[in-house]
Design an enzyme around this catalytic site. Structure first.
Site, mmCIF file in Angstrom:
data_model
loop_
_atom_site.group_PDB
_atom_site.id
_atom_site.type_symbol
_atom_site.label_atom_id
_atom_site.label_comp_id
_atom_site.label_asym_id
_atom_site.label_seq_id
_atom_site.Cartn_x
_atom_site.Cartn_y
_atom_site.Cartn_z
ATOM 1 N N ASN A 182 -30.882 7.345 36.425
ATOM 2 C CA ASN A 182 -30.322 6.122 37.020
ATOM 3 C C ASN A 182 -29.481 6.456 38.252
ATOM 4 O O ASN A 182 -28.909 5.560 38.876
ATOM 5 C CB ASN A 182 -29.501 5.326 35.992
ATOM 6 C CG ASN A 182 -28.265 6.077 35.526
ATOM 7 O OD1 ASN A 182 -28.006 7.199 35.975
ATOM 8 N ND2 ASN A 182 -27.498 5.473 34.640
ATOM 9 N N ASN A 224 -33.508 5.579 22.240
ATOM 10 C CA ASN A 224 -34.708 5.192 22.989
ATOM 11 C C ASN A 224 -35.689 6.366 23.117
ATOM 12 O O ASN A 224 -36.893 6.199 22.963
ATOM 13 C CB ASN A 224 -34.328 4.689 24.387
ATOM 14 C CG ASN A 224 -33.648 3.335 24.325
ATOM 15 O OD1 ASN A 224 -33.843 2.588 23.365
ATOM 16 N ND2 ASN A 224 -32.851 3.011 25.328
ATOM 17 N N TYR A 271 -17.325 12.233 25.365
ATOM 18 C CA TYR A 271 -18.449 13.158 25.599
ATOM 19 C C TYR A 271 -18.774 13.917 24.313
ATOM 20 O O TYR A 271 -19.916 13.949 23.862
ATOM 21 C CB TYR A 271 -18.057 14.131 26.704
ATOM 22 C CG TYR A 271 -19.147 15.088 27.116
ATOM 23 C CD1 TYR A 271 -20.313 14.625 27.717
ATOM 24 C CD2 TYR A 271 -18.998 16.474 26.940
ATOM 25 C CE1 TYR A 271 -21.309 15.501 28.128
ATOM 26 C CE2 TYR A 271 -19.987 17.355 27.357
ATOM 27 C CZ TYR A 271 -21.137 16.870 27.947
ATOM 28 O OH TYR A 271 -22.116 17.745 28.349
ATOM 29 N N PHE A 302 -28.238 18.199 37.896
ATOM 30 C CA PHE A 302 -28.190 19.656 38.094
ATOM 31 C C PHE A 302 -29.208 20.358 37.182
ATOM 32 O O PHE A 302 -30.165 20.974 37.658
ATOM 33 C CB PHE A 302 -26.749 20.118 37.830
ATOM 34 C CG PHE A 302 -26.558 21.594 37.620
ATOM 35 C CD1 PHE A 302 -27.151 22.522 38.466
ATOM 36 C CD2 PHE A 302 -25.754 22.053 36.571
ATOM 37 C CE1 PHE A 302 -26.959 23.893 38.271
ATOM 38 C CE2 PHE A 302 -25.552 23.409 36.369
ATOM 39 C CZ PHE A 302 -26.164 24.329 37.213
ATOM 40 N N THR A 351 -22.576 26.355 32.478
ATOM 41 C CA THR A 351 -23.699 26.832 33.284
ATOM 42 C C THR A 351 -23.408 26.520 34.747
ATOM 43 O O THR A 351 -22.769 25.509 35.050
ATOM 44 C CB THR A 351 -24.991 26.128 32.827
ATOM 45 O OG1 THR A 351 -25.200 26.437 31.448
ATOM 46 C CG2 THR A 351 -26.203 26.585 33.627
#
Ligand code: UDP
Length: 323
Positions: A33, A100, A146, A12, A176
């Site tokens: 992914n 990463n 999370y 999104f 949002t």
């Protein structure tokens, strides 16, 4: 030409950021992914010379040939339903994924902006939430995967900034909404609009007295754009301070869609924050940013997007995804 990598580019927010940076004349590399992202969000960009897509999991080693000026780390499941279903991936993308990205940034000399969240404040005891509030988070509750991933992500980002001198930015994103939200991601706006369009009851969790403050996606993207180009490494809240209860929000959606379905009350999920409102004093002062699109306008635009869905898509996306 500046080159930017956007992880979660098919999601999104990621897809709206791809649009924005293409518009600003950047070479955009989207990485996703596709676990929660959707190629339909970026298919209009595939024909462009300065857009590339890497189907890759950012939690695994990432290789991007050529120079990179900026990295935006937006890959992550981001709705309670998603991160309850894929808790380990959620923790990995916030930890291994940012590691990463930061490693890549070091090699390329790129600036990194990470998507953090109002969830770092947990079920907040300070209202509205300012950036210097440390939060009230249950690490072992359902939202812990999370919230703690995002908190770790902030810590890792700050460590690379102070220890390795990587240029970093941290945006704390409040609720949002807008086109390209997934109808089946369980979040309140796609839930209500999907229910209205399919002629189902509107489901309020708890008594509906909990509050949220909803920001239209274009406003958020503008805030992120300004933050990326600023020189501010500390976290900045971006959100719309217009706060309402979920009951009021349901009323607005019922009026907007004209649905004659009834409202049903279901159990409040565990650790569901009671209130949430960004204090955006800092964003105003540092970025000269504040939201421009009010809820009436933003909801109209969002509803127009979902109303154009075929019946098949409305129902296809009614079922929660199995990962
Ligand atoms: N919510 C609701 N009905 C729904 C989906 C969500 O009443 O069908 C509530 C939810 O319990 C929460 C609020 O709406 O209090 C916002 O939920 P969402 O999942 O969109 O975001 P978050 O809780 O992460 O802010």
């Amino acid at each position: 030409m500046k080159r930017i990598l956007i992880t979660g580019g098919a999601g999104f927010l990621g897809s709206h950021l791809c649009d924005r940076f293409i518009k600003e004349g950047y070479h955009v590399i989207a990485m996703d992914n596709l676990i929660t992202g959707d190629l339909r969000n970026i298919e209009h960009l595939f024909k462009l010379e300065h857009f590339e897509f890497y189907h890759h999991d950012v939690s695994k080693f990432i290789h991007v040939p050529g120079e990179l000026d900026y990295i935006l780390h937006f890959a992550s499941p981001a709705s309670p339903i998603d991160y309850l279903k894929i808790p380990i991936q959620t923790l990995k993308v916030g930890s291994l994924g940012i590691h990463n990205c930061l490693g890549l940034a070091r090699v390329k000399g790129a600036r990194v902006l990470i998507a953090s969240t109002s969830e770092v404040y947990g079920d907040p005891l300070v209202h509205p939430q300012t950036e210097d509030y440390w939060g009230h988070v249950n690490p072992v509750g359902p939202r812990g995967v999370y919230d703690e991933a995002k908190r770790f992500q902030e810590a890792m980002t700050m460590a690379y900034h102070t220890y390795h001198g990587v240029e970093t930015r941290i945006v704390r994103i409040f609720n949002t909404y807008g086109p390209r939200m997934r109808l089946n991601d369980g979040r309140v706006l796609p839930a209500f609009i999907g229910q209205a369009l399919r002629g189902e009851d509107i489901t309020i969790f708890g008594d509906g007295s909990q509050t949220r403050s909803f920001c239209y996606v274009d406003d958020l993207v503008e805030g992120i754009y300004r933050l990326l180009l600023s020189d501010h490494a500390q976290p900045v809240n971006i959100g719309n301070p217009a706060e309402i209860t979920i009951s009021q929000f349901a009323e607005e959606i019922i009026k907007l869609t004209g649905t004659d379905q009834k409202v049903v009350y279901l159990d409040l999920p565990k650790d569901d924050p009671k209130q949430r409102q960004p204090d955006i004093t800092k964003a105003k002062a540092i970025l000269g940013w504040e939201p421009k699109i009010d809820r009436a306008e933003g909801l109209q635009r969002t509803y127009a997007y979902f109303k154009a869905f075929s019946r098949e898509r409305l129902y296809e996306e009614a079922i929660h995804r199995e990962f």
